[in-house]
Design a protein around this motif. Structure first.
Motif, PDB file in Angstrom:
ATOM      1  N   ALA A 198       0.836  -1.199   0.000  1.00 37.84           N
ATOM      2  CA  ALA A 198       0.000   0.000   0.000  1.00 37.84           C
ATOM      3  C   ALA A 198       0.872   1.251   0.000  1.00 37.84           C
ATOM      4  CB  ALA A 198      -0.931  -0.006   1.205  1.00 37.84           C
ATOM      5  N   VAL A 199       1.936   1.228   0.797  1.00 34.20           N
ATOM      6  CA  VAL A 199       2.855   2.372   0.859  1.00 34.20           C
ATOM      7  C   VAL A 199       3.572   2.558  -0.475  1.00 34.20           C
ATOM      8  CG1 VAL A 199       4.963   3.250   1.937  1.00 34.20           C
ATOM      9  CG2 VAL A 199       3.180   2.209   3.353  1.00 34.20           C
ATOM     10  N   MET A 200       4.018   1.446  -1.096  1.00 30.57           N
ATOM     11  CA  MET A 200       4.723   1.524  -2.377  1.00 30.57           C
ATOM     12  C   MET A 200       3.857   2.171  -3.452  1.00 30.57           C
ATOM     13  SD  MET A 200       7.877   0.318  -2.287  1.00 30.57           S
ATOM     14  CE  MET A 200       7.955   1.294  -0.795  1.00 30.57           C
ATOM     15  N   PHE A 201       2.591   1.801  -3.494  1.00 31.00           N
ATOM     16  CA  PHE A 201       1.707   2.355  -4.516  1.00 31.00           C
ATOM     17  C   PHE A 201       1.358   3.818  -4.234  1.00 31.00           C
ATOM     18  CE2 PHE A 201       0.744  -2.175  -5.493  1.00 31.00           C
ATOM     19  CZ  PHE A 201       1.093  -2.129  -6.827  1.00 31.00           C
ATOM     20  N   VAL A 202       1.282   4.186  -2.983  1.00 35.41           N
ATOM     21  CA  VAL A 202       1.071   5.598  -2.656  1.00 35.41           C
ATOM     22  C   VAL A 202       2.270   6.420  -3.110  1.00 35.41           C
ATOM     23  CG1 VAL A 202       0.913   7.256  -0.767  1.00 35.41           C
ATOM     24  CG2 VAL A 202      -0.527   5.221  -0.746  1.00 35.41           C
ATOM     25  N   LEU A 203       3.487   5.939  -2.847  1.00 30.10           N
ATOM     26  CA  LEU A 203       4.685   6.661  -3.278  1.00 30.10           C
ATOM     27  C   LEU A 203       4.758   6.747  -4.796  1.00 30.10           C
ATOM     28  CD1 LEU A 203       7.332   5.170  -0.798  1.00 30.10           C
ATOM     29  CD2 LEU A 203       6.261   7.436  -0.718  1.00 30.10           C
ATOM     30  N   ALA A 204       4.402   5.654  -5.483  1.00 29.93           N
ATOM     31  CA  ALA A 204       4.395   5.678  -6.948  1.00 29.93           C
ATOM     32  C   ALA A 204       3.388   6.699  -7.464  1.00 29.93           C
ATOM     33  CB  ALA A 204       4.068   4.284  -7.489  1.00 29.93           C
ATOM     34  N   ALA A 205       2.221   6.743  -6.833  1.00 23.71           N
ATOM     35  CA  ALA A 205       1.200   7.706  -7.253  1.00 23.71           C
ATOM     36  C   ALA A 205       1.679   9.141  -7.053  1.00 23.71           C
ATOM     37  CB  ALA A 205      -0.087   7.461  -6.464  1.00 23.71           C
ATOM     38  N   LEU A 206       2.383   9.397  -5.963  1.00 26.29           N
ATOM     39  CA  LEU A 206       2.898  10.742  -5.709  1.00 26.29           C
ATOM     40  C   LEU A 206       3.919  11.148  -6.766  1.00 26.29           C
ATOM     41  CD1 LEU A 206       3.304  10.670  -1.814  1.00 26.29           C
ATOM     42  CD2 LEU A 206       1.575  11.911  -3.149  1.00 26.29           C
ATOM     43  N   LEU A 207       4.756  10.205  -7.201  1.00 27.51           N
ATOM     44  CA  LEU A 207       5.723  10.502  -8.254  1.00 27.51           C
ATOM     45  C   LEU A 207       5.020  10.814  -9.572  1.00 27.51           C
ATOM     46  CD1 LEU A 207       8.507   7.852  -7.555  1.00 27.51           C
ATOM     47  CD2 LEU A 207       8.775  10.336  -7.483  1.00 27.51           C
ATOM     48  N   ILE A 208       4.015  10.034  -9.912  1.00 27.92           N
ATOM     49  CA  ILE A 208       3.252  10.279 -11.148  1.00 27.92           C
ATOM     50  C   ILE A 208       2.527  11.619 -11.051  1.00 27.92           C
ATOM     51  CG2 ILE A 208       1.322   9.474 -12.553  1.00 27.92           C
ATOM     52  CD1 ILE A 208       3.847   7.858 -12.946  1.00 27.92           C
ATOM     53  N   LEU A 209       2.068  11.951  -9.861  1.00 25.39           N
ATOM     54  CA  LEU A 209       1.344  13.210  -9.661  1.00 25.39           C
ATOM     55  C   LEU A 209       2.224  14.414  -9.965  1.00 25.39           C
ATOM     56  CD1 LEU A 209      -1.391  14.372  -8.688  1.00 25.39           C
ATOM     57  CD2 LEU A 209      -0.428  14.421  -6.367  1.00 25.39           C
ATOM     58  N   THR A 210       3.547  14.266  -9.766  1.00 23.10           N
ATOM     59  CA  THR A 210       4.453  15.395  -9.990  1.00 23.10           C
ATOM     60  C   THR A 210       4.811  15.597 -11.456  1.00 23.10           C
ATOM     61  OG1 THR A 210       6.444  14.033  -9.678  1.00 23.10           O
ATOM     62  CG2 THR A 210       5.468  15.037  -7.705  1.00 23.10           C
ATOM     63  N   LEU A 211       4.393  14.683 -12.333  1.00 24.45           N
ATOM     64  CA  LEU A 211       4.700  14.826 -13.758  1.00 24.45           C
ATOM     65  C   LEU A 211       3.736  15.827 -14.381  1.00 24.45           C
ATOM     66  CD1 LEU A 211       5.284  11.101 -14.809  1.00 24.45           C
ATOM     67  CD2 LEU A 211       7.008  12.831 -14.322  1.00 24.45           C
ATOM     68  N   PRO A 212       4.220  16.962 -14.849  1.00 24.27           N
ATOM     69  CA  PRO A 212       3.324  17.952 -15.452  1.00 24.27           C
ATOM     70  C   PRO A 212       2.987  17.595 -16.891  1.00 24.27           C
ATOM     71  CG  PRO A 212       5.574  18.750 -15.509  1.00 24.27           C
ATOM     72  CD  PRO A 212       5.620  17.428 -14.811  1.00 24.27           C
ATOM     73  N   GLY A 213       1.955  18.223 -17.406  1.00 23.70           N
ATOM     74  CA  GLY A 213       1.622  18.053 -18.816  1.00 23.70           C
ATOM     75  C   GLY A 213       0.325  17.312 -19.022  1.00 23.70           C
ATOM     76  N   ASN A 214      -0.151  17.390 -20.254  1.00 26.24           N
ATOM     77  CA  ASN A 214      -1.375  16.704 -20.663  1.00 26.24           C
ATOM     78  C   ASN A 214      -1.001  15.526 -21.544  1.00 26.24           C
ATOM     79  OD1 ASN A 214      -3.890  15.895 -21.477  1.00 26.24           O
ATOM     80  ND2 ASN A 214      -4.327  17.703 -22.716  1.00 26.24           N
ATOM     81  N   PHE A 215      -1.376  14.327 -21.146  1.00 27.68           N
ATOM     82  CA  PHE A 215      -1.009  13.119 -21.876  1.00 27.68           C
ATOM     83  C   PHE A 215      -2.242  12.450 -22.474  1.00 27.68           C
ATOM     84  CE2 PHE A 215       2.374  13.889 -18.856  1.00 27.68           C
ATOM     85  CZ  PHE A 215       3.517  13.700 -19.618  1.00 27.68           C
ATOM     86  N   ARG A 216      -3.242  13.256 -22.794  1.00 29.38           N
ATOM     87  CA  ARG A 216      -4.424  12.738 -23.479  1.00 29.38           C
ATOM     88  C   ARG A 216      -4.129  12.700 -24.977  1.00 29.38           C
ATOM     89  NH1 ARG A 216     -10.092  12.824 -22.508  1.00 29.38           N
ATOM     90  NH2 ARG A 216      -9.714  13.942 -20.550  1.00 29.38           N
ATOM     91  N   PRO A 217      -4.343  11.552 -25.653  1.00 32.80           N
ATOM     92  CA  PRO A 217      -4.081  11.480 -27.093  1.00 32.80           C
ATOM     93  C   PRO A 217      -5.032  12.376 -27.874  1.00 32.80           C
ATOM     94  CG  PRO A 217      -5.179   9.497 -26.326  1.00 32.80           C
ATOM     95  CD  PRO A 217      -4.824  10.274 -25.104  1.00 32.80           C
TER      96      PRO A 217
END
Length: 435
Positions: A198-217
């Motif tokens: 649970a902790v690992m996935f929370v940390l992964a989500a926080l890292l993804i959250l810091t990625l700026p930009g729009n990645f919608r095709p």
């Protein structure tokens, strides 16, 4: 065929976007570490609740069944939404599922002795089964979105390098650190591996959250889910070389699973190696794969895409043929390390080509078809391996029967190489971007 906008996000990557790749890889590393922990934990906790093999098998089935159910829908969703947000949502969902599992196990301690039939705690067992199903479903959507998002983070000419680094990190978590850490945690505190995940996935989500930009095709028109899926299938039908790669991938996965399941009894009975030694042999294979991922871009650059794909496919046939002749665990570990090394290079060539060739607006759907084929062939390989051993054991000693899946896989890989040699020679042509 319908015209597509071939200038994908990967062609427009800025220096700032490229600098976000380490965070993306770190997030993937954390999720794969959690996946490696889960490899041990789900089956182990099931065995503490029941000794019925069929019930225990329900846990890994719950994790893999979503690939059959949701691979194609995941491709449609990936091409309709912001891929970063989809990854974020799936990581959060898995964090919640593992947190729920940790609480359920903590509340049920001490566990009653596991019966031979049925379960000692049906409520806990089926609640954990539900958590496993949620984790498996989220993995389908997350993994497809991640593979389609990567070309938006690096220029096309750096895809081999990025994919190689990504898979090396994934192997470290999935095959080296994760299983060992999972075994240690569940032996220490029964609910600890679930809370760790649970902790690992929370940390992964926080890292993804810091990625700026729009990645919608980019989508030029709106259409139904069915029309979207048909569009992906039509594109694949109109791309003969992609079909060749898809068939090679599916057949190779079937043969690979024949070998993987046959190794268990071969190592135990023919080589006399126990569980710890077997784990070290598999770890050696993972080390070879990690090394392959780190140098894949240089190998592909030196050999070219076509030669790399051809010779790495041939290397699989050679490795399968050599496995039964490895006299001890050390030799077998070396063979598996070389096999995984070449396998990672093949993956790098294949996936990087697809990421370049498929338009961004279709990448999720076509990738999902690939994944459905790859995962769909795996159970067939497992079943075929067992059938071959059973059939050969009727006419030859068991020692040779346990080696027969390797011989069959080597013959299959040799035939695959022969059939694929000319298409692989001609298929990897420089892409012409429409004006």
């Amino acid at each position: 065929m319908k015209p597509y906008r071939w200038t994908t996000a990967a062609n427009e990557v800025t220096m700032s976007q490229s600098s976000h790749l380490p965070r993306f890889i770190a997030a993937s590393g954390m999720t794969n570490l959690a996946d490696g922990i889960a490899v041990v934990v789900w089956a182990w906790i099931a065995s503490l609740l029941s000794r019925d093999p069929l019930l225990i098998a329900l846990m890994p089935i719950a994790l893999r069944l979503p690939w059959f159910l949701f691979a194609l829908p995941a491709g449609v969703v990936t091409d309709r939404v912001d891929r970063r947000r989809l990854i974020l949502g799936m990581d959060v969902l898995r964090a919640v599922a593992f947190a729920m599992a940790a609480i359920l196990v903590w509340a049920a301690i001490p566990l009653a002795p596991a019966p031979d039939n049925g379960t000692s705690d049906p409520t806990l067992f089926y609640a954990l089964l539900t958590c496993a199903l949620l984790v498996g479903t989220a993995e389908v959507f997350r993994d497809n979105a991640a593979q389609t998002m990567l070309p938006a983070l690096v220029p096309h000419e750096e895809l081999e390098k990025a994919n190689g680094r990504l898979w090396s990190v994934e192997l470290v978590g999935n095959s080296l650190l994760g299983p060992a850490l999972g075994a240690f945690l569940i032996a220490a505190v029964l609910w600890a591996p679930f809370s760790m995940n649970a902790v690992m996935f929370v940390l992964a989500a926080l890292l993804i959250l810091t990625l700026p930009g729009n990645f919608r095709p980019t989508r030029t028109t709106q259409s139904s889910v069915r029309a979207d899926l048909v569009e992906g299938l039509v594109f694949l039908r109109a791309a003969p070389f992609l079909q060749v790669l898809a068939v090679i991938t599916g057949v190779w996965n079937l043969l690979h699973q024949m070998v993987v399941i046959a190794l268990v009894l071969h190592v135990q009975e023919n080589l006399g190696i126990g569980a710890q030694g077997y784990g070290l042999i598999l770890a050696a294979g993972a080390v070879g794969g990690i090394a392959g991922g780190l140098v894949a871009d240089r190998v592909v650059k030196a050999m070219g895409q076509n030669k790399a794909a051809q010779w790495m496919t041939l290397a699989s046939a050679v490795a399968f043929a050599v496995i039964p002749f490895a006299p001890n665990g050390y030799a077998l570990a070396l063979v598996l390390a070389l096999f995984e090394f070449t396998g990672l290079i093949w993956n790098t060539v294949s996936v990087s080509y697809r990421q370049r060739f498929i338009p961004d607006a279709l990448l999720g759907r076509v990738n999902s078809i690939y994944r459905l084929l790859a995962w769909g062939m795996m159970p067939l390989g497992l079943l075929l391996s067992g059938l071959i051993v059973t059939a050969v054991e009727g006419v030859l000693p068991r020692t040779f029967a346990l080696m027969s899946p390797f011989v069959a896989a080597a013959a299959g890989a040799a035939l695959l190489t022969l059939c694929a040699w000319r298409p692989l020679e001609r298929g990897f042509q420089p892409l012409r971007q429409p004006k």
